[in-house]
Design a protein around this motif. Structure first.
Motif, PDB file in Angstrom:
ATOM      1  N   THR A 310       0.835  -1.202   0.000  1.00  0.00           N
ATOM      2  CA  THR A 310       0.000   0.000   0.000  1.00  0.00           C
ATOM      3  C   THR A 310       0.871   1.253   0.000  1.00  0.00           C
ATOM      4  O   THR A 310       0.590   2.222  -0.720  1.00  0.00           O
ATOM      5  CB  THR A 310      -0.944   0.006   1.220  1.00  0.00           C
ATOM      6  N   GLY A 313       2.255   1.609  -3.326  1.00  0.00           N
ATOM      7  CA  GLY A 313       1.209   2.131  -4.185  1.00  0.00           C
ATOM      8  C   GLY A 313       1.004   3.623  -4.000  1.00  0.00           C
ATOM      9  O   GLY A 313       0.713   4.346  -4.969  1.00  0.00           O
ATOM     10  N   MET A 314       1.150   4.102  -2.776  1.00  0.00           N
ATOM     11  CA  MET A 314       1.066   5.540  -2.534  1.00  0.00           C
ATOM     12  C   MET A 314       2.144   6.285  -3.310  1.00  0.00           C
ATOM     13  O   MET A 314       1.906   7.365  -3.866  1.00  0.00           O
ATOM     14  CB  MET A 314       1.201   5.829  -1.035  1.00  0.00           C
ATOM     15  N   TYR A 346      -3.699   1.364  -4.720  1.00  0.00           N
ATOM     16  CA  TYR A 346      -3.706   2.414  -3.695  1.00  0.00           C
ATOM     17  C   TYR A 346      -4.998   3.228  -3.736  1.00  0.00           C
ATOM     18  O   TYR A 346      -5.536   3.589  -2.677  1.00  0.00           O
ATOM     19  CB  TYR A 346      -2.501   3.338  -3.846  1.00  0.00           C
ATOM     20  N   MET A 350      -6.805   3.878  -0.337  1.00  0.00           N
ATOM     21  CA  MET A 350      -6.333   5.181   0.136  1.00  0.00           C
ATOM     22  C   MET A 350      -6.862   5.532   1.521  1.00  0.00           C
ATOM     23  O   MET A 350      -6.149   6.109   2.348  1.00  0.00           O
ATOM     24  CB  MET A 350      -6.744   6.260  -0.871  1.00  0.00           C
ATOM     25  N   THR A 353      -4.723   4.705   4.622  1.00  0.00           N
ATOM     26  CA  THR A 353      -3.352   5.228   4.727  1.00  0.00           C
ATOM     27  C   THR A 353      -2.930   5.524   6.161  1.00  0.00           C
ATOM     28  O   THR A 353      -1.836   5.104   6.582  1.00  0.00           O
ATOM     29  CB  THR A 353      -3.179   6.484   3.852  1.00  0.00           C
TER      30      THR A 353
END
Length: 474
Positions: A310, A313-314, A346, A350, A353
């Motif tokens: 993740t 992916g950010m 992501y 999101m 996060t």
């Protein structure tokens, strides 16, 4: 019966100005006047040309660039900069076809630190798009090939640098590591690759503003003393007052270390037999040298792998949003399949996060707990041996590719999240295909000295296999 696999090995070692010197030895020969820096740069350029089948070079400098002062531990040693760090006068392409890169107007801060060691820069090396992949492969271009066997991966993301150093084209080259990108190609290509403590070297410009700075710059080398000399030389340019000084480590100390043996991945990924045997044999060698080795476990959150993906992916998402700053005509739709897949994942995750960042930052607690009573932890670098080209290609469907990457890169990311130093060394054994296998040592924050101690001892006890001993010059 199937015919035995044909093995193509590429190396450029020969009787020229570079000879078989590592960077420390070559710099000493230049200082003594046995060879000249210009002669060395010329012969290195010829070697690079002879290694063109590896597809490791992104850009050449028409005129090799030397450090203005002419000094430094590596004065006159030819080298390359990875193509994700700005170098004055050269474009920074980040391995991507999603934009037209701009020419850099200055050196990046780490570029200045690298140049302060005295290297002669010949150009830039290739990396997979934005350094996301564990192999240096592309959707529409030739991959970087492993010099030990050109049908196999050179690792990533510093695959271009590792291929050139392993092939003997240059003694050392710049590399950086955001999830294993120094240590993975070092393991694939039989090199020494140290990811330093967060803050040991000048901060990477791209990663410094991130909520967790996972990227460290450094080098890949063929000898422990080159890595030690680089760290000492870099420290004379800039030293972080928050970390203990390192200085020049010139060999193993007399101290005996307590070393934890991490034979199983913290994330539960299975290890293949050849990799497990390489780590077990290394542990036996350490005990023979007088060190104590005992089993250890490292507790990580069961969601660590998904959390790291993740976070990765950010990064892909942020690049897609801000990519126009990298060059002209940026179009996130032209990012490769891995980058697009990470970004899409992501976007779906999101909202998680903040929780992901909290859990990743708590990883330091499990890491610190594992080190109670220990100086180092020994583990594999990777869960299995070097794959053939194509297995991790960004052209592979994303869901399959991510499964393959996480089944391969199971040990290295934890050090990036926690910010601790970690070192890949060649093991004594090779694969059936003649490829190197890496083993990894991890240390407490700021304790690169312990890593270099054990590396010097193992190098002296069991010198690495040399590519020039297994194949004629290319």
């Amino acid at each position: 019966m199937t015919a035995p696999e044909k093995r193509t090995t590429v190396h450029t070692f020969r009787d020229d100005a570079l000879g078989e010197h590592d960077a420390v030895g070559l710099a000493a020969a230049i200082r003594r006047g046995e060879v000249g820096a210009a002669e060395v740069a010329r012969d290195a350029a010829v070697r690079v040309g002879d290694a063109r089948a590896l597809n490791a070079v992104q850009a050449d400098l028409d005129v090799p660039a030397r450090s203005p002062g002419g000094g430094g531990a590596f004065a006159g040693v030819p080298s390359f900069v990875k193509d994700n760090v700005d170098y004055l006068g050269l474009p920074t392409g980040h391995g991507s076809g999603a934009f037209v890169p701009r020419i850099a107007r200055r050196h990046a801060p780490f570029g200045e630190q690298f140049l302060s060691t005295g290297v002669t820069v010949l150009g830039k090396t290739r990396l997979p798009e934005f350094g996301f992949n564990a192999t240096t492969e592309f959707e529409d271009e030739e991959p970087v090939r492993n010099p030990w066997h050109t049908d196999y991966s050179a690792g990533g993301s510093s695959g271009g640098s590792a291929a050139l150093v392993a092939a003997g084209a240059v003694p050392v080259a710049h590399a950086n590591d955001g999830g294993g990108s120094i240590r993975i190609p070092a393991a694939c290509c039989g090199l020494v690759g140290l990811k330093a403590t967060r803050g040991r070297l000048v901060a990477n410009e791209q990663s410094r503003p991130l909520p967790i700075d996972v990227v460290n710059d450094g080098i890949v080398s063929r000898s422990v003393r080159d890595t030690a000399a680089f760290l000492a030389a870099a420290e004379t340019h800039w030293r972080n007052p928050k970390l203990p000084p390192l200085g020049l480590v010139e060999g193993p100390s007399a101290r005996r270390l307590r070393i934890g043996l991490l034979a199983e991945s913290p994330t539960g990924v299975p290890i293949d037999a050849a990799t497990g045997a390489a780590v077990t044999e290394t542990a036996a060698a350490l005990e023979r040298l007088g060190h104590t080795v005992e089993p250890v476990r490292v507790a990580v959150d069961p969601r660590f792998t998904q959390d790291f993906l993740t976070y990765w992916g950010m990064l892909a998402f942020l690049i897609a949003v801000t990519g126009r700053r990298l060059g002209t005509g940026f179009d996130h739709r032209r990012m490769d399949g891995l980058s697009r897949g990470l970004r899409a994942d992501y976007l779906r995750a999101m909202h998680r996060t903040p929780a992901v960042l909290r859990r990743l930052k708590r990883s330091r607690e499990g890491y610190a707990a594992a080190f109670r009573g220990l100086d180092l932890i020994l583990s594999p670098v990777l869960a299995h041996t070097t794959p053939r080209l194509g297995r991790l290609s960004p052209a592979v469907p994303y869901d399959t590719l991510i499964e393959r990457i996480t089944a391969y890169v199971a040990f290295t990311p934890l050090n990036n999240v926690v910010g601790t130093p970690s070192l890949s060394l060649p093991a004594a054994r090779a694969t059936d295909e003649g490829l190197p296998i890496g083993v990894m040592f991890s240390a407490r924050p700021g304790d690169e000295r312990a890593l270099l101690d054990v590396a010097f001892a193992l190098e002296a006890d069991r010198p690495w296999r040399r590519i020039q001993d297994v194949a004629p010059a290319s």
